[in-house]
Motif scaffolding. Structure first.
Motif, PDB file in Angstrom:
ATOM      1  N   SER A 153       0.943  -1.213  -0.069  1.00  0.00           N
ATOM      2  CA  SER A 153       0.092   0.037   0.014  1.00  0.00           C
ATOM      3  C   SER A 153       0.792   1.261  -0.109  1.00  0.00           C
ATOM      4  CB  SER A 153      -1.028   0.068   1.256  1.00  0.00           C
ATOM      5  OG  SER A 153      -1.545   1.111   1.279  1.00  0.00           O
TER       6      SER A 153
ATOM      7  N   THR B 258      -0.088   4.362   0.534  1.00  0.00           N
ATOM      8  CA  THR B 258      -0.160   5.123   1.471  1.00  0.00           C
ATOM      9  C   THR B 258       0.224   4.725   2.747  1.00  0.00           C
ATOM     10  OG1 THR B 258      -2.513   4.095   1.440  1.00  0.00           O
ATOM     11  CG2 THR B 258      -2.484   6.187   0.161  1.00  0.00           C
ATOM     12  N   LEU B 259       0.153   3.426   3.231  1.00  0.00           N
ATOM     13  CA  LEU B 259       0.825   2.912   4.279  1.00  0.00           C
ATOM     14  C   LEU B 259       2.202   3.165   4.284  1.00  0.00           C
ATOM     15  CD1 LEU B 259      -1.697   0.417   5.381  1.00  0.00           C
ATOM     16  CD2 LEU B 259      -1.887   2.489   5.841  1.00  0.00           C
TER      17      LEU B 259
ATOM     18  N   ALA C  72      -0.405  10.119   3.876  1.00  0.00           N
ATOM     19  CA  ALA C  72      -1.652   9.340   4.190  1.00  0.00           C
ATOM     20  C   ALA C  72      -2.892   9.977   4.901  1.00  0.00           C
ATOM     21  CB  ALA C  72      -1.338   8.250   5.036  1.00  0.00           C
ATOM     22  N   GLY C  73      -4.177   9.701   4.495  1.00  0.00           N
ATOM     23  CA  GLY C  73      -5.124  10.386   4.878  1.00  0.00           C
ATOM     24  C   GLY C  73      -5.653  10.052   6.471  1.00  0.00           C
TER      25      GLY C  73
ATOM     26  N   LYS D 187     -11.866  -1.259   5.593  1.00  0.00           N
ATOM     27  CA  LYS D 187     -10.950  -1.712   4.395  1.00  0.00           C
ATOM     28  C   LYS D 187     -11.323  -3.447   4.441  1.00  0.00           C
ATOM     29  CE  LYS D 187      -6.647  -0.131   3.795  1.00  0.00           C
ATOM     30  NZ  LYS D 187      -5.281  -0.083   4.116  1.00  0.00           N
TER      31      LYS D 187
ATOM     32  N   TRP E 207      -8.858   4.433  -5.251  1.00  0.00           N
ATOM     33  CA  TRP E 207      -8.121   4.228  -3.851  1.00  0.00           C
ATOM     34  C   TRP E 207      -7.218   3.243  -4.072  1.00  0.00           C
ATOM     35  CZ3 TRP E 207      -9.634   0.779   0.482  1.00  0.00           C
ATOM     36  CH2 TRP E 207      -8.926   0.862   1.573  1.00  0.00           C
ATOM     37  N   VAL E 208      -6.018   3.222  -3.365  1.00  0.00           N
ATOM     38  CA  VAL E 208      -5.136   2.301  -3.603  1.00  0.00           C
ATOM     39  C   VAL E 208      -5.348   0.673  -3.409  1.00  0.00           C
ATOM     40  CG1 VAL E 208      -3.219   4.157  -3.295  1.00  0.00           C
ATOM     41  CG2 VAL E 208      -4.021   2.531  -1.450  1.00  0.00           C
TER      42      VAL E 208
ATOM     43  N   ASN F 160     -12.041   9.064  -2.780  1.00  0.00           N
ATOM     44  CA  ASN F 160     -10.449   9.277  -2.319  1.00  0.00           C
ATOM     45  C   ASN F 160      -9.701   8.687  -3.390  1.00  0.00           C
ATOM     46  OD1 ASN F 160      -7.930   9.043  -1.302  1.00  0.00           O
ATOM     47  ND2 ASN F 160      -8.423   7.468   0.128  1.00  0.00           N
TER      48      ASN F 160
ATOM     49  N   TYR G 249     -16.428   8.465   3.460  1.00  0.00           N
ATOM     50  CA  TYR G 249     -15.993  10.127   3.719  1.00  0.00           C
ATOM     51  C   TYR G 249     -17.705  10.650   3.715  1.00  0.00           C
ATOM     52  CZ  TYR G 249     -11.311   8.976   3.214  1.00  0.00           C
ATOM     53  OH  TYR G 249      -9.860   8.755   3.158  1.00  0.00           O
TER      54      TYR G 249
ATOM     55  N   LYS H 161     -12.332   7.980   9.802  1.00  0.00           N
ATOM     56  CA  LYS H 161     -12.249   9.309   9.661  1.00  0.00           C
ATOM     57  C   LYS H 161     -13.007  10.475  10.138  1.00  0.00           C
ATOM     58  CE  LYS H 161      -9.864   7.298   6.051  1.00  0.00           C
ATOM     59  NZ  LYS H 161      -8.398   7.202   6.065  1.00  0.00           N
TER      60      LYS H 161
ATOM     61  N   TYR I   4      -8.853  15.615   0.722  1.00  0.00           N
ATOM     62  CA  TYR I   4      -7.670  15.411  -0.265  1.00  0.00           C
ATOM     63  C   TYR I   4      -7.926  16.511  -1.195  1.00  0.00           C
ATOM     64  CZ  TYR I   4      -7.666  10.784   2.061  1.00  0.00           C
ATOM     65  OH  TYR I   4      -7.589   9.877   2.970  1.00  0.00           O
TER      66      TYR I   4
ATOM     67  N   ARG J 187      -1.290  13.827  -4.588  1.00  0.00           N
ATOM     68  CA  ARG J 187      -2.505  13.784  -3.756  1.00  0.00           C
ATOM     69  C   ARG J 187      -2.098  14.799  -2.291  1.00  0.00           C
ATOM     70  NH1 ARG J 187      -5.440   9.125  -0.343  1.00  0.00           N
ATOM     71  NH2 ARG J 187      -3.664   9.688   1.046  1.00  0.00           N
TER      72      ARG J 187
HETATM   73  N1  GLU Z   1      -7.410   5.505   3.443  1.00  0.00           N
HETATM   74  C1  GLU Z   1      -6.596   6.550   3.875  1.00  0.00           C
HETATM   75  C2  GLU Z   1      -5.588   6.899   2.580  1.00  0.00           C
HETATM   76  O1  GLU Z   1      -6.000   6.718   1.347  1.00  0.00           O
HETATM   77  C3  GLU Z   1      -5.523   5.749   4.859  1.00  0.00           C
HETATM   78  C4  GLU Z   1      -4.385   4.841   4.313  1.00  0.00           C
HETATM   79  C5  GLU Z   1      -4.945   3.731   3.359  1.00  0.00           C
HETATM   80  O2  GLU Z   1      -5.748   2.841   4.056  1.00  0.00           O
HETATM   81  O3  GLU Z   1      -4.873   3.724   2.488  1.00  0.00           O
HETATM   82  O4  GLU Z   1      -4.489   7.504   2.743  1.00  0.00           O
END
Ligand code: GLU
Length: 395
Positions: free
Chosen positions: A14, A16-17, A38-39, A101, A125-126, A176, A207, A239, A325, A370
Motif C-alpha cells: 500500500s 499510502t501506508l 496518508a489520509g 478496509k 483508492w490504492v 478518495n 467520507y 475518518k 484530499y 494527492r
Molecule cells: N485511506 C487512507 C488513505 O488513503 C489511509 C491509508 C490507507 O488505508 O490507504 O490515505
C-alpha cells in the motif's frame, strides 16, 4: 526459501501506508516532516469516545464478541443510518469489521471468483485493485479523468465498461483521492442499470460525513427500491471520528452476503476489537459536535488550499466536495523541472522540503499529486510556502 503464493506475489504494498512508515523513519532521524501523505485526521479521538473505550476496559469488556458485532453497536448503526440515510437496516444485514478496509476485503472475497470483473473508479483508492486481484478477479476502470468533466463521477463511465463478466462495481463517494460526490441522478442511473444485470453495486462511503456541499448526500439504499438485493454500503468510523487506530467499520449488505462475510470473518479475525466496539457505540450515538467542528475545520483548510494553489498557478484541480484530499495535476512542473514523472517529483519534494505528498500514479493518475489536508493549518501554511518557493524556482 518457501515459495510465496502467486496471489500474494501479484500484490503491491500500500503506497499510502508505506508513506506513513517513511515518515516515522525520517522522524527517528530527527527530521521535522510536514505530512500531506496518508489520509489520517490530525485530530485526537473525541474525549467521550475515548472515555467509552476506557470504561470498556475497566468493565472487563475484553473478551470475544459475536463475530459480526455486538447488538448494542448494531443498534447504534441502525439508528444513525436510519437518521442520516432514511433506511431501516436489519441486524442480519450488518457486519462490523476491523476497519471498513477489511469489510471490503470480506465482501470481495465473498463474491468474486477467478475471471470475474470488478469495475473500480479511476482514479482509485490504492487498495481496490489489489483486493480484486487477490480474489483472482480482473480490474476494469471507470475513467473519471476526462479533462472536460474532471473527476466527475458519472454512471456512464461505469456503464461503458460493463461486460458479461462484470460481477460488481465499486463507487467511492466522496472519492478518495478526488473528493468528488456522485449525485443522486447519476447514482440512481448506475444502480438501475447494474442491478437489472444481477451485478452488485458496492458503495464505499467512508467520507460520507465529511462533505462541504449544501446538497443532500444521496441514499443509495432508497434510490432504486427494487435494487435492495444488489446494493452494499461500506462505512467507516476512522475518518469521521478520528478513530483510525481503533479499526471499526461496517457493511450494510443483503442478508445472504452479510452471512457469507460473517463466515469469512469467523475464520479470520473472529470479531472486531471488543473495546473499540464499545467506543464506536458512543461515537455513533453520543454527542456529534466534535464531528461538526472537524468538518468545519477541513472546509476552512480546503478553501485555503484552493486559494493558495490558485496563487501558485499552473496546477489543475477540481474543488473537492468532500473527504480531505486535494488531487491536482502537476504536469506543468514535472515538465519544467524535467522530471520523469510524478513519483520523481514527489520524491524530490520529500528530499528537499521534508514534505510528504502521494504521487498520483498510486491512484492510477500519473502527473498528479494527492495532498491531504487532514493536517494542521500551521503545517499547511508552511508546506504550501515551501512548495510555492520550490515550484517557482526555475519555472
Ligand atoms: N485511506 C487512507 C488513505 O488513503 C489511509 C491509508 C490507507 O488505508 O490507504 O490515505
Amino acid at each position: 526459501m518457501i515459495e510465496l503464493s502467486s496471489r500474494v506475489n501479484t500484490m503491491i504494498s500500500s503506497p499510502t501506508l508505506k508513506l506513513l512508515q517513511i515518515k516515522k523513519q525520517l522522524q527517528t532521524q530527527g527530521k521535522v516532516i510536514l505530512d500531506f501523505g496518508a489520509g489520517e485526521p490530525d485530530f485526537s479521538t473525541p474525549e467521550n469516545i475515548k472515555e467509552a473505550g476506557t470504561a470498556a476496559i475497566r468493565n472487563n469488556f475484553t473478551k470475544y464478541t459475536p463475530t459480526s458485532g455486538i447488538a448494542e453497536l448494531k443498534k447504534a448503526i441502525r439508528d444513525s443510518y436510519q437518521a442520516e440515510q432514511a433506511y431501516a437496516a436489519k441486524d442480519s444485514q450488518i457486519v462490523v469489521s476491523p476497519g471498513s478496509k477489511y469489510g471490503l476485503f470480506l465482501l470481495l472475497q465473498a463474491i468474486v471468483d477467478p475471471g470475474d470483473e470488478v469495475i473500480v473508479p479511476l482514479p482509485f483508492w490504492v487498495s481496490y485493485p489489489e483486493m480484486v486481484k487477490f480474489c483472482g478477479g480482473r480490474v476494469v476502470f471507470a475513467d473519471h479523468l476526462q479533462p472536460d468533466r474532471l473527476f466527475e463521477l458519472t454512471a456512464a463511465s461505469y456503464i461503458s465498461r460493463c461486460s458479461a463478466q462484470t460481477k460488481a462495481v465499486i463507487v467511492n463517494s466522496p472519492s478518495n483521492p478526488t473528493g468528488k460526490i456522485m449525485n443522486s441522478e447519476e447514482l440512481g442511473k448506475l444502480i438501475d442499470y447494474f442491478y437489472k444485470k444481477n451485478i452488485l453495486i458496492i458503495i464505499d462511503d467512508c467520507y460520507r460525513k465529511i462533505i462541504y456541499t449544501s446538497g443532500e448526500y444521496p441514499s443509495p439504499m432508497n434510490l432504486v427500491p427494487a435494487a435492495s438485493e444488489h446494493v452494499a454500503v461500506i462505512s467507516s468510523l476512522s475518518k469521521t471520528y478520528a478513530m483510525t487506530g481503533w479499526r471499526i467499520g461496517y457493511t450494510i449488505a443483503p442478508e445472504k452476503l452479510a452471512a457469507a462475510m460473517t463466515k469469512i470473518q469467523e475464520h479470520s479475525t473472529s470479531n472486531p476489537c471488543s473495546i473499540s466496539q464499545k467506543a464506536a457505540v458512543e461515537a455513533l450515538s453520543g454527542d456529534q459536535s466534535a464531528v461538526q467542528a472537524m468538518v468545519e475545520e477541513y472546509r476552512r483548510r480546503r478553501d485555503y488550499f484552493a486559494r493558495r494553489v490558485d496563487e501558485i498557478g499552473h496546477i489543475t484541480y477540481a474543488l473537492p466536495d468532500g473527504a480531505f484530499y486535494f488531487f491536482a495535476d502537476f504536469s506543468h512542473y514535472i515538465h519544467i523541472k524535467k522530471f520523469r514523472d510524478d513519483n520523481q517529483l514527489a520524491m524530490d519534494i520529500l528530499e528537499k522540503l521534508n514534505v510528504i505528498l502521494v504521487p498520483g500514479s498510486a491512484f492510477g493518475a500519473p502527473n498528479h499529486l494527492r495532498i491531504s489536508y487532514a493536517t494542521s493549518m500551521e503545517d499547511i501554511q508552511e508546506g504550501l510556502r515551501r512548495l510555492e518557493e520550490y515550484l517557482r524556482n526555475d519555472r
